[in-house]
Design a protein around this motif. Structure first.
Motif, PDB file in Angstrom:
ATOM      1  N   ASP A 424       0.820  -1.206   0.000  1.00 39.00           N
ATOM      2  CA  ASP A 424       0.000   0.000   0.000  1.00 39.00           C
ATOM      3  C   ASP A 424       0.857   1.261   0.000  1.00 39.00           C
ATOM      4  O   ASP A 424       0.479   2.277  -0.590  1.00 39.00           O
ATOM      5  N   SER A 425       2.011   1.204   0.632  1.00 35.24           N
ATOM      6  CA  SER A 425       2.925   2.346   0.599  1.00 35.24           C
ATOM      7  C   SER A 425       3.397   2.606  -0.830  1.00 35.24           C
ATOM      8  O   SER A 425       3.445   3.759  -1.284  1.00 35.24           O
ATOM      9  N   THR A 428       0.509   3.964  -2.930  1.00 34.41           N
ATOM     10  CA  THR A 428       0.256   5.362  -2.584  1.00 34.41           C
ATOM     11  C   THR A 428       1.278   6.280  -3.239  1.00 34.41           C
ATOM     12  O   THR A 428       0.935   7.347  -3.766  1.00 34.41           O
ATOM     13  N   ARG A 431       0.352   6.462  -6.913  1.00 36.87           N
ATOM     14  CA  ARG A 431      -0.871   7.251  -7.113  1.00 36.87           C
ATOM     15  C   ARG A 431      -0.591   8.744  -6.949  1.00 36.87           C
ATOM     16  O   ARG A 431      -0.991   9.566  -7.788  1.00 36.87           O
ATOM     17  N   ASN A 432       0.106   9.099  -5.874  1.00 38.10           N
ATOM     18  CA  ASN A 432       0.370  10.513  -5.618  1.00 38.10           C
ATOM     19  C   ASN A 432       1.262  11.127  -6.690  1.00 38.10           C
ATOM     20  O   ASN A 432       1.032  12.266  -7.125  1.00 38.10           O
ATOM     21  N   LEU A 488      -1.100   0.135 -10.727  1.00 31.99           N
ATOM     22  CA  LEU A 488      -2.086   0.831  -9.899  1.00 31.99           C
ATOM     23  C   LEU A 488      -3.510   0.491 -10.335  1.00 31.99           C
ATOM     24  O   LEU A 488      -4.412   0.349  -9.489  1.00 31.99           O
ATOM     25  N   ASP A 492      -6.644  -0.139  -8.003  1.00 30.96           N
ATOM     26  CA  ASP A 492      -7.488   1.054  -7.925  1.00 30.96           C
ATOM     27  C   ASP A 492      -8.054   1.347  -9.312  1.00 30.96           C
ATOM     28  O   ASP A 492      -7.668   2.314  -9.965  1.00 30.96           O
ATOM     29  N   TRP A 495      -9.276   4.938 -10.149  1.00 36.90           N
ATOM     30  CA  TRP A 495      -8.261   5.932 -10.512  1.00 36.90           C
ATOM     31  C   TRP A 495      -7.927   5.828 -12.003  1.00 36.90           C
ATOM     32  O   TRP A 495      -7.698   6.848 -12.664  1.00 36.90           O
TER      33      TRP A 495
END
Length: 977
Positions: A424-425, A428, A431-432, A488, A492, A495
């Motif tokens: 998940d890190s 993230t 994604r960011n 991703l 997700d 997204w």
């Protein structure tokens, strides 16, 4: 480009005898206006320049059509092609650098078009250090119009692999169409006689019936004038009035091995049938068939007869094409080229190739016994990267991309082994970062994309290595972005939807290699040379040696990313484009970067690989380093599940590595992880030993210790890529080790799928999972991830041979079924048919001879049973280790079947039949394990509640009995353990 040693394109180097341009610029303009955003779903890009733009002669930055005629095709101009220096004038503001079309090279001048058929390579450097070979432009003839003095050469047209240069001095004009694979150049002229100026004095061996054949510098050329026209020779000039018709053609004849004028004339006459059937266009089409895993590519020619009715032509094919040719047969003659022999087809308007696509994976599966030290090692590495999974080394498009690629590998692996925190890190961070780059808010000037409508390109800022001013490397940089977005998208999907950020990913794809001909915002397949079968890195290609590409593997990263993004988002057009690019370029890399068949590099070039391919040759070098690890490693990184093509020829992998050690004077000392990962595709045991023995190595800038360990450790269990078996799904492949196959498939969708392999094997893959046959997955993980990362059942399958539990002191045992209520998953095979939790005294039983073929069907089996079992299922897999000895018998094969009755109701809920194990004719026990692989399976696994397990062992083939070791020897480990 992956090293921070120095930028790849901003150095001075020699290539083909010319100095390469030294360029440099600030990444961001000092007084750029605020960006104005154009939205794409939730994302956006700017339409206001925020940094340097493509540059060159005159006003080309704002007018890329400055050297294009008014009647040239509309839409975005092509870049990154073999002929780009003709349109994108950068070092020669009037004409072009040499254009290496093959089998001819051309150059443009004020008085016409120069021809070179140079067949003598210039080889420099050493056999162990930097070296290169080139077939530099060496002019044989120059074709034009008498008196022509054009101030510049423009571009009047182009198609998929041809271009039409145009000359005009106000009184005379000439159009010439030239292209890849064309031994003809076609001309239309006005204002004067056609003229062929020869270097020296031509040796004329035919001059009749509108055709003149002559030899210059050992090369045979033919001029074809219209019917009724003739040719006049005066010294080094050959001219024709063309009977006032204004068209002609010039052809290079293939090598015949004969110098007899009659033989040359006969060949010239046969070519003459097509001399006035001018090629006026070329077009690619391709089709990917998932069921057969094949890519069929059609190369079509538009042929316009200037006289007569013939509408076919003569073409020559590169090695990657003629080796995959279907439906046509080349003639015996061929042409030499910088890519090896080009074989000739006559009388065609199209030809087709058929290639096998061998699949890609989001990542290698985690296989083998994950309960031991290796799993602890891997999870320790992953935990160390949890806080900084990208480990970004720069803020530009390239180094951001490298960081995204690193994080994507970590996310995939962490998910497989159940480390959801690290997964998940990493997700993230991806994604960011992507969301930031895909947002061009007003006033923002960094970490965004700018669309230039003049050039039809999307430029990311901060740019790097000429990706802005030269449009270099977009497929390299953006491939990392797209690949990370594909990872991703599995976790997700919202997204990645078109309404969110999927549209921005699609723009990156279209910029580098637009797959949609109807979309005129970007050129079609910008970075991909359709006929040559590979990418070009330089936007302008303005070098004497032509265009170039260094990191073919980063080009393949882009192609593999398209496959995975298309599959994850349900976009078949993107997926199929990726499969075409991947399959074609994989073949080209084997031929032109690796020359794995040792057929294409010229004699005297003593390297088994090149770091760079040039239009006129290749070089054992890079733009940034002379170290062998980087020269060879730049065509190996990044190592991902999309790079399995590197292992299609394991023997070549070992040869490539041996050269590196030779040239380096010993094993690698930099980029060791990349080199070991590559070696693992050909010799995984040595690669793993090297990794274990050198724990203090420095990771390559885009790698992580966790991914390197995962890749090498699991290839040591899986073995080599097996190209003899195809799959019906793009995210699937097969591995072979010690004769046992492991079938792997990844399902990134939300529903279960069944993948069929060409040998009949079928593999059911749950939603969002990766499944294998014959390899038990590492405990605690999700075997590949997807939209549902919750651990669940996995299809069992092989890995390394499980360790047999150490024998214990024999205890009295009662033959027969095990006692009710047992909770141990480890079972010993006992005399009398028991499967006991404790070992018994050493014993043996006889597996009777098959005397026929009983593959898959238990016949006279030995049966071992345990009852009353109570064990919870948590995603494990069956494992067994059977001690077999066929003594000196030849041709025996023993097979096993394991059946689970989960509730003891007399019905077997899960049945697993394993491939038989061929014993050797040497006395002594051998180990038959689950590494042999599943032959078939049915039903689900689950908790055992007063359950029963049965093991059957029989001879599948062979005319002799086999001994099975019992008591403290053979063991069965239940899937519930």
């Amino acid at each position: 480009m992956t090293s921070s040693v120095r930028p790849r394109r901003w150095i001075v180097a020699a290539a083909g005898g010319a100095a390469l341009l030294v360029l440099g610029a600030s990444l961001i303009a000092g007084h750029a206006p605020p960006a104005e955003a154009a939205t794409v779903g939730a994302g956006s890009y700017t339409t206001t320049p925020v940094g340097p733009l493509p540059s060159g002669c005159g006003q080309i930055s704002t007018n890329p059509r400055q050297y294009v005629t008014a009647d040239a095709p509309a839409g975005a101009v092509p870049t990154n092609d073999w002929w780009s220096s003709l349109l994108w004038k950068r070092t020669d503001c009037a004409f072009s650098e040499p254009l290496h079309a093959h089998p001819l090279s051309y150059d443009t001048f004020t008085d016409g078009l120069g021809f070179s058929a140079n067949s003598t390579p210039a080889i420099s450097g050493t056999s162990t250090g930097v070296g290169e070979y080139h077939y530099p432009y060496t002019e044989d003839i120059r074709v034009g119009v008498a008196g022509l003095g054009a101030p510049t050469t423009k571009v009047a047209g182009w198609s998929d692999w041809t271009v039409t240069p145009y000359w005009s001095d106000g009184a005379r004009t000439m159009r010439a169409t030239i292209g890849h694979g064309l031994p003809f150049a076609y001309f239309q002229t006005t204002g004067g006689d056609a003229q062929i100026r020869v270097t020296g004095t031509p040796q004329v061996w035919a001059n009749a019936n509108s055709m003149i054949g002559f030899t210059v510098n050992g090369h045979d050329y033919v001029g074809y004038a219209p019917t009724g026209a003739g040719w006049t020779v005066s010294g080094g000039r050959i001219t024709s009035t063309l009977a006032g018709r204004g068209y002609f053609s010039v052809a290079l004849l293939p090598t015949t091995g004969s110098t007899a004028p009659a033989d040359r004339s006969a060949l010239a006459e046969s070519y003459g049938r097509y001399a006035h059937a001018h090629v006026t266009g070329t077009r690619l089409s391709y089709a990917y068939d998932p069921a057969s895993s094949t890519v069929t590519t059609t190369y079509a020619f538009t042929v316009t007869p200037r006289e007569g009715a013939v509408a076919q032509t003569v073409v020559s094919l590169y090695p990657h094409q003629w080796k995959a040719l279907t439906g046509s047969t080349p003639i015996s003659q061929s042409y030499p080229s910088a890519r090896g022999r080009m074989k000739v087809l006559t009388g065609v308007d199209r030809f087709r190739t058929t290639m096998t696509f061998h699949g890609v994976l989001p990542e290698l599966p985690a296989v083998g016994d994950g309960a031991g030290a290796d799993l602890a090692t891997l999870t320790g590495y992953l935990a160390a990267d949890r806080a900084n999974p990208m480990d970004r080394r720069g803020d530009d498009t390239y180094w951001t991309g490298k960081g995204l690629g690193r994080a994507a590998r970590i996310a995939e692996i962490s998910d497989q082994v159940g480390d959801t925190g690290t997964r998940d890190s990493a997700l993230t961070a991806i994604r960011n970062t992507l969301t930031d780059w895909f947002t061009a808010s007003t006033g923002k000037t960094s970490r965004l994309f700018y669309y230039d409508a003049n050039w039809g390109t999307l430029i990311g800022y901060p740019a790097s290595y000429g990706s802005d001013q030269e449009l270099n490397d977009h497929h390299f940089h953006y491939g990392y972005f797209i690949a990370a977005a594909a990872t991703l998208a599995k976790f997700d999907p919202q997204w990645a939807s078109t309404g969110r950020y999927g549209g921005m990913v699609d723009l990156l794809i279209r910029d580098a290699d637009n797959y949609d001909r109807a979309d005129t915002r970007f050129p079609y397949l910008r970075d991909f040379d359709i006929y040559a079968g590979h990418d070009w890195a330089s936007g302008h290609g303005s070098f004497a040696a032509g265009n170039n590409q260094e990191s073919s593997s980063e080009g393949m990263n882009f192609a593999g990313a398209l496959i995975q993004w298309g599959q994850a988002t349900g976009n078949a057009a993107v997926r199929d484009a990726g499969v075409f690019l991947y399959t074609t370029q994989a073949a080209a890399i084997q031929e032109y970067w690796f020359d794995s068949a040792d057929q294409n590099f010229p004699a005297g070039f003593e390297h088994s690989t090149v770091g760079m391919v040039w239009g006129d040759g290749g070089a054992y070098s890079t733009w940034f380093s002379a170290e062998p690890e980087m020269i060879q490693g730049i065509n190996q990184l990044p190592v991902t599940g999309g790079h399995l093509y590197l292992g299609y020829d394991p023997a070549y992998v070992r040869r490539n590595y041996a050269e590196l050690v030779r040239n380096n004077g010993g094993p690698p000392t930099v980029w060791q992880d990349i080199i070991w990962e590559f070696l693992a595709l050909g010799d995984p045991d040595t690669a793993l030993a090297n990794l274990r023995a050198n724990g203090g190595y420095t990771p390559e800038e885009g790698e992580s210790r966790g991914h390197t360990f995962h890749w090498i450790r699991n290839l040591a269990a899986l073995g080599a890529v097996d190209t003899s078996v195809r799959a019906s799904h793009p995210l699937a492949t097969v591995f072979t080790r010690a004769g046992a196959r492991t079938y792997v498939a990844s399902n990134v969708s939300g529903s279960p799928i069944t993948v069929t392999f060409s040998d009949g094997t079928r593999l059911t893959v749950p939603a969002g999972r990766t499944a294998t046959t014959g390899a038990y997955t590492w405990s605690g993980g999700n075997a590949g991830g997807g939209t549902d990362p919750t651990p669940g059942p996995t299809t069992p399958g092989p890995g390394p041979t499980p360790t047999t539990p150490a024998p214990t002191t024999p205890a009295p045992t009662t033959p027969g079924p095990s006692p009710t209520g047992s909770t141990s998953p480890d079972r010993y095979l006992l005399p009398g048919g028991g499967l006991a939790a404790a070992a018994g005294a050493a014993g043996q039983a006889t597996v009777v001879a098959a005397n026929g073929n009983h593959d898959g069907t238990p016949t006279n089996p030995l049966v071992f049973t345990a009852t009353g079992l109570n064990l919870s299922y948590s995603g494990g897999a069956t494992r067994f280790d059977l001690f077999l000895d066929a003594a000196t018998a030849v041709g025996n094969g023993v097979q096993a079947r394991v059946s689970y009755d989960l509730t003891g109701d007399g019905t077997f809920d899960r049945v697993e039949t394993y491939r038989y194990f061929a014993t050797d004719p040497l006395p002594g026990y051998e180990h038959y394990t689950t590494a042999a692989g599943l032959l078939a399976s049915s039903g689900p696994l689950g908790d055992l509640r007063n359950g029963t397990v049965r093991l059957e062992v029989w001879s599948a083939i062979g005319a002799n009995p086999t001994t099975l070791g019992l008591g403290n020897r053979s063991t069965l480990h239940l899937a519930q353990g």
